[in-house]
Design a protein around this motif. Structure first.
Motif, PDB file in Angstrom:
ATOM      1  N   ARG A   1      37.157  82.450  11.318  1.00  0.00           N
ATOM      2  CA  ARG A   1      36.542  83.679  10.827  1.00  0.00           C
ATOM      3  C   ARG A   1      36.571  84.781  11.877  1.00  0.00           C
ATOM      4  O   ARG A   1      36.669  85.964  11.538  1.00  0.00           O
ATOM      5  CB  ARG A   1      35.125  83.367  10.344  1.00  0.00           C
ATOM      6  CG  ARG A   1      35.152  82.497   9.093  1.00  0.00           C
ATOM      7  CD  ARG A   1      33.811  81.884   8.728  1.00  0.00           C
ATOM      8  NE  ARG A   1      33.984  80.845   7.729  1.00  0.00           N
ATOM      9  CZ  ARG A   1      33.916  81.032   6.403  1.00  0.00           C
ATOM     10  NH1 ARG A   1      33.637  82.234   5.923  1.00  0.00           N
ATOM     11  NH2 ARG A   1      34.118  80.036   5.571  1.00  0.00           N
TER      12      ARG A   1
ATOM     13  N   HIS B   1      31.338  73.241   1.618  1.00  0.00           N
ATOM     14  CA  HIS B   1      30.724  72.681   2.820  1.00  0.00           C
ATOM     15  C   HIS B   1      29.601  71.706   2.444  1.00  0.00           C
ATOM     16  O   HIS B   1      28.986  71.835   1.387  1.00  0.00           O
ATOM     17  CB  HIS B   1      30.153  73.847   3.646  1.00  0.00           C
ATOM     18  CG  HIS B   1      29.811  73.524   5.059  1.00  0.00           C
ATOM     19  ND1 HIS B   1      28.687  72.824   5.413  1.00  0.00           N
ATOM     20  CD2 HIS B   1      30.439  73.845   6.225  1.00  0.00           C
ATOM     21  CE1 HIS B   1      28.629  72.719   6.735  1.00  0.00           C
ATOM     22  NE2 HIS B   1      29.680  73.327   7.246  1.00  0.00           N
TER      23      HIS B   1
ATOM     24  N   GLY C   1      26.781  78.692   9.840  1.00  0.00           N
ATOM     25  CA  GLY C   1      28.067  78.340   9.258  1.00  0.00           C
ATOM     26  C   GLY C   1      27.985  77.345   8.130  1.00  0.00           C
ATOM     27  O   GLY C   1      29.007  76.889   7.622  1.00  0.00           O
TER      28      GLY C   1
ATOM     29  N   ASP D   1      38.924  78.198   5.146  1.00  0.00           N
ATOM     30  CA  ASP D   1      38.795  78.477   6.586  1.00  0.00           C
ATOM     31  C   ASP D   1      39.284  77.342   7.469  1.00  0.00           C
ATOM     32  O   ASP D   1      39.615  77.552   8.634  1.00  0.00           O
ATOM     33  CB  ASP D   1      37.351  78.850   6.942  1.00  0.00           C
ATOM     34  CG  ASP D   1      36.357  77.718   6.731  1.00  0.00           C
ATOM     35  OD1 ASP D   1      36.691  76.724   6.052  1.00  0.00           O
ATOM     36  OD2 ASP D   1      35.220  77.834   7.232  1.00  0.00           O
TER      37      ASP D   1
ATOM     38  N   ASP E   1      35.018  77.320   1.987  1.00  0.00           N
ATOM     39  CA  ASP E   1      34.639  76.663   3.232  1.00  0.00           C
ATOM     40  C   ASP E   1      34.992  75.175   3.185  1.00  0.00           C
ATOM     41  O   ASP E   1      34.587  74.462   2.262  1.00  0.00           O
ATOM     42  CB  ASP E   1      33.129  76.834   3.445  1.00  0.00           C
ATOM     43  CG  ASP E   1      32.691  76.591   4.871  1.00  0.00           C
ATOM     44  OD1 ASP E   1      33.577  76.429   5.740  1.00  0.00           O
ATOM     45  OD2 ASP E   1      31.489  76.565   5.128  1.00  0.00           O
ATOM     46  N   ASP E   2      35.751  74.721   4.172  1.00  0.00           N
ATOM     47  CA  ASP E   2      36.057  73.283   4.329  1.00  0.00           C
ATOM     48  C   ASP E   2      36.847  72.697   3.162  1.00  0.00           C
ATOM     49  O   ASP E   2      36.668  71.526   2.817  1.00  0.00           O
ATOM     50  CB  ASP E   2      34.767  72.472   4.495  1.00  0.00           C
ATOM     51  CG  ASP E   2      34.102  72.665   5.840  1.00  0.00           C
ATOM     52  OD1 ASP E   2      34.570  73.510   6.621  1.00  0.00           O
ATOM     53  OD2 ASP E   2      33.100  71.987   6.105  1.00  0.00           O
TER      54      ASP E   2
ATOM     55  N   LYS F   1      39.250  68.330   9.071  1.00  0.00           N
ATOM     56  CA  LYS F   1      38.509  69.352   9.806  1.00  0.00           C
ATOM     57  C   LYS F   1      38.319  68.958  11.278  1.00  0.00           C
ATOM     58  O   LYS F   1      37.964  67.829  11.593  1.00  0.00           O
ATOM     59  CB  LYS F   1      37.143  69.575   9.160  1.00  0.00           C
ATOM     60  CG  LYS F   1      36.288  70.624   9.849  1.00  0.00           C
ATOM     61  CD  LYS F   1      34.990  70.869   9.105  1.00  0.00           C
ATOM     62  CE  LYS F   1      34.145  71.926   9.797  1.00  0.00           C
ATOM     63  NZ  LYS F   1      32.903  72.250   9.063  1.00  0.00           N
TER      64      LYS F   1
ATOM     65  N   SER G   1      35.399  76.412  11.583  1.00  0.00           N
ATOM     66  CA  SER G   1      35.060  77.650  10.888  1.00  0.00           C
ATOM     67  C   SER G   1      35.028  78.881  11.783  1.00  0.00           C
ATOM     68  O   SER G   1      35.705  79.877  11.510  1.00  0.00           O
ATOM     69  CB  SER G   1      33.702  77.495  10.195  1.00  0.00           C
ATOM     70  OG  SER G   1      33.286  78.708   9.614  1.00  0.00           O
TER      71      SER G   1
ATOM     72  N   TRP H   1      32.263  76.000  16.825  1.00  0.00           N
ATOM     73  CA  TRP H   1      31.361  76.674  15.896  1.00  0.00           C
ATOM     74  C   TRP H   1      30.159  77.250  16.630  1.00  0.00           C
ATOM     75  O   TRP H   1      29.697  76.723  17.636  1.00  0.00           O
ATOM     76  CB  TRP H   1      30.927  75.739  14.769  1.00  0.00           C
ATOM     77  CG  TRP H   1      30.167  74.504  15.186  1.00  0.00           C
ATOM     78  CD1 TRP H   1      30.701  73.360  15.694  1.00  0.00           C
ATOM     79  CD2 TRP H   1      28.757  74.288  15.106  1.00  0.00           C
ATOM     80  NE1 TRP H   1      29.704  72.443  15.942  1.00  0.00           N
ATOM     81  CE2 TRP H   1      28.493  72.981  15.587  1.00  0.00           C
ATOM     82  CE3 TRP H   1      27.683  75.068  14.666  1.00  0.00           C
ATOM     83  CZ2 TRP H   1      27.207  72.453  15.646  1.00  0.00           C
ATOM     84  CZ3 TRP H   1      26.390  74.533  14.731  1.00  0.00           C
ATOM     85  CH2 TRP H   1      26.177  73.239  15.209  1.00  0.00           C
TER      86      TRP H   1
END
Length: 510
Positions: free
Chosen positions: A85, A256, A186, A315, A35-36, A341, A81, A102
């Motif tokens: 997904r 994250h 998330g 992601d 993540d991230d 991001k 994210s 999100w």
């Protein structure tokens, strides 16, 4: 109505295994999603040269995996994210599924407000498997399809497919037989076992981001990344006993925010000269990498390494250093990519990706062809040898198996598309309501609010420093036409102007 899988003749032996007639020879598959993670948040360089960020971080198991497989230098996802997904699980481009920001609370948008634009009524409830749920995109999950073909399916970590109290909230509704901690949020409230991963002493969650299902680790010093890894390996032990091929979606909350300290690695990075925040971030990265190594070691110890595909992906890009969170700057480094991001620039959408497939993918190789996150859907189905299936949604993804085998190039003459008609929660370069096209070497970004268009030659200018729209008006015109046509074709959404109530023009209308 639930989609029914059609078994081809090639799959009949696998169905016969249920009657004990013969074993299922298909490969296990592990999708390891971070993540991230920024493009340079690793000691493994995805650029043509090492940077000092690659020297700062230690990810020996990413290097180990790359030595066994293929690195992808132009792997793309959405910049946020949920869109990524939802494209993964549905095979649909975000322009089509309309989960473009999100998700969390049912029937609540998460957009920042605009004085100029009225943002569209997007699918803030996410994706789900049934019809009739407002502001959702109905989908037949690829996980459901491989489960129906005989795979044992495991979800571990972050889900983020659907909002709270919607059908898509629970990964078991998407075809996962085992769900470890997956829910609507998330992110996470805390990585720390000492803080019960965001729960009070009497067990009440402190926020919607509190991690469920890890009660056995409460009050310990076990970092959430390690707890999830231990639970994943227990699930793999059970999968081994079932004697089925397995699919593990190892979807880490790391890296994250919050930037909690993983004390297994924190002091090492302090000794390297990093400040507290940088050292904590580096420790988050190495903890994630250790998880990857632990899973690889499990495969080796259990005789499954030669029959398991591992796909490593992020992601979206990491927070860039010019963004802020809770009053302080973020320190993720995507250099040489621009921004991070939430941005349409490369730092927001280009991800570190590795695929190991013993006997199929040549070890220690690189691929510079591009692909997009929805391509994982048909690719994993092809890996699982599921050849005929029905879905309720169109599939926009294209299998990248030919890139893995060296027998084709699905990126040739192909355009990639992004649509984010939303205003994400942070500010920074390239963040704002945009739609984007990548067409071979060219990339065009269109800003809905201003009508501005930016053109970049990505192979020549990976950092997007040289804006070329004035020099190449014919390219801008062509890409604007193709981008506008695609957005209309898939029913994409766009904002409207508050002052007039009229929709913002598509890029080919300016």
């Amino acid at each position: 109505m639930k989609s029914k899988l059609l078994l081809s003749a090639a799959l009949l032996p696998f169905a016969a295994h249920a009657e004990g007639k013969q074993p299922d020879p298909r490969p296990n598959i592990i999708l390891f999603m971070v993540d991230d993670m920024g493009w340079q948040d690793t000691s493994l360089p995805f650029w043509t040269q090492k940077t000092h960020y690659n020297e700062a971080y230690e990810t020996p198991n990413m290097e180990r995996l790359a030595g066994k497989g293929m690195m992808f230098t132009q792997a793309y996802a959405s910049s946020i994210s949920s869109p990524t997904r939802c494209s993964l699980i549905s095979g649909a481009n975000a322009s089509r599924h309309k989960v473009t920001n999100w998700t969390l609370q049912k029937n609540k948008q998460t957009d920042r407000k605009s004085d100029v634009l009225q943002l569209p009524d997007w699918n803030y409830n996410g994706v789900c498997q049934v019809a009739g749920v407002n502001n959702t995109f109905q989908t037949t999950s690829f996980v459901e399809l491989i489960k129906d073909s005989g795979y044992h399916t495991i979800h571990c970590g972050k889900a983020h497919f659907g909002s709270i109290d919607t059908p898509g909230e629970n990964p078991t509704h998407m075809g996962f037989e085992v769900n470890i901690t997956g829910h609507a949020a998330g992110g996470l409230a805390s990585y720390l076992g000492e803080q019960n991963y965001g729960h009070t002493k009497d067990g009440k969650p402190t926020s919607p981001f509190s991690i469920p299902g890890l009660e056995k680790y409460w009050g310990t010093n076990i970092f959430a990344t390690e707890a999830l890894t231990q639970e994943a390996m227990k699930a793999l032990d059970q999968a081994k006993r079932l004697d089925q091929p397995f699919f593990l979606y190892m979807a880490h909350y790391a890296i994250h925010i919050p930037i909690d300290r993983d004390m297994r690695f924190f002091e090492k990075y302090k000794k390297k000269g990093l400040d507290d925040r940088e050292a904590a971030y580096a420790a988050l990265i190495e903890g994630m990498d250790k998880s990857l190594g632990d899973l690889m070691s499990w495969l080796e110890k259990n005789g499954e390494a030669d029959n398991t595909i591992i796909i490593f992906m992020s992601d979206n890009g990491g927070f860039s250093s010019d963004m802020h969170w809770r009053g302080g700057p973020m320190h993720t480094q995507n250099y040489p990519l621009n921004s991070g991001k939430g941005s349409a620039y490369e730092g927001g959408i280009r991800e570190p990706m590795i695929v190991s497939w013993p006997g199929v993918v040549k070890p220690g190789t690189k691929c510079d062809k591009y692909l997009l996150i929805e391509d994982f859907y048909p690719t994993i189905l092809e890996m699982a040898q599921v050849k005929k299936y029905h879905t309720v949604q169109p599939i926009d993804g294209i299998s990248f198996v030919p890139l893995l085998t060296g027998k084709g190039d699905p990126s040739k003459n192909r355009n990639l598309y992004w649509n984010c008609p939303n205003i994400w929660g942070n500010t920074g370069p390239g963040i704002g309501p945009t739609c984007t096209i990548r067409s071979q070497e060219w990339k065009l970004i269109y800003y809905y609010e201003t009508g501005k268009k930016e053109l970049f030659n990505i192979p020549q200018d990976i950092g997007e420093k040289n804006e070329l729209s004035a020099q190449y008006p014919s390219v801008v015109k062509r890409l604007s036409k193709e981008l506008g046509a695609y957005m209309r074709k898939v029913g994409a959404q766009r904002p409207s102007f508050k002052a007039t109530g009229k929709p913002v023009p598509w890029p080919d209308e300016i």
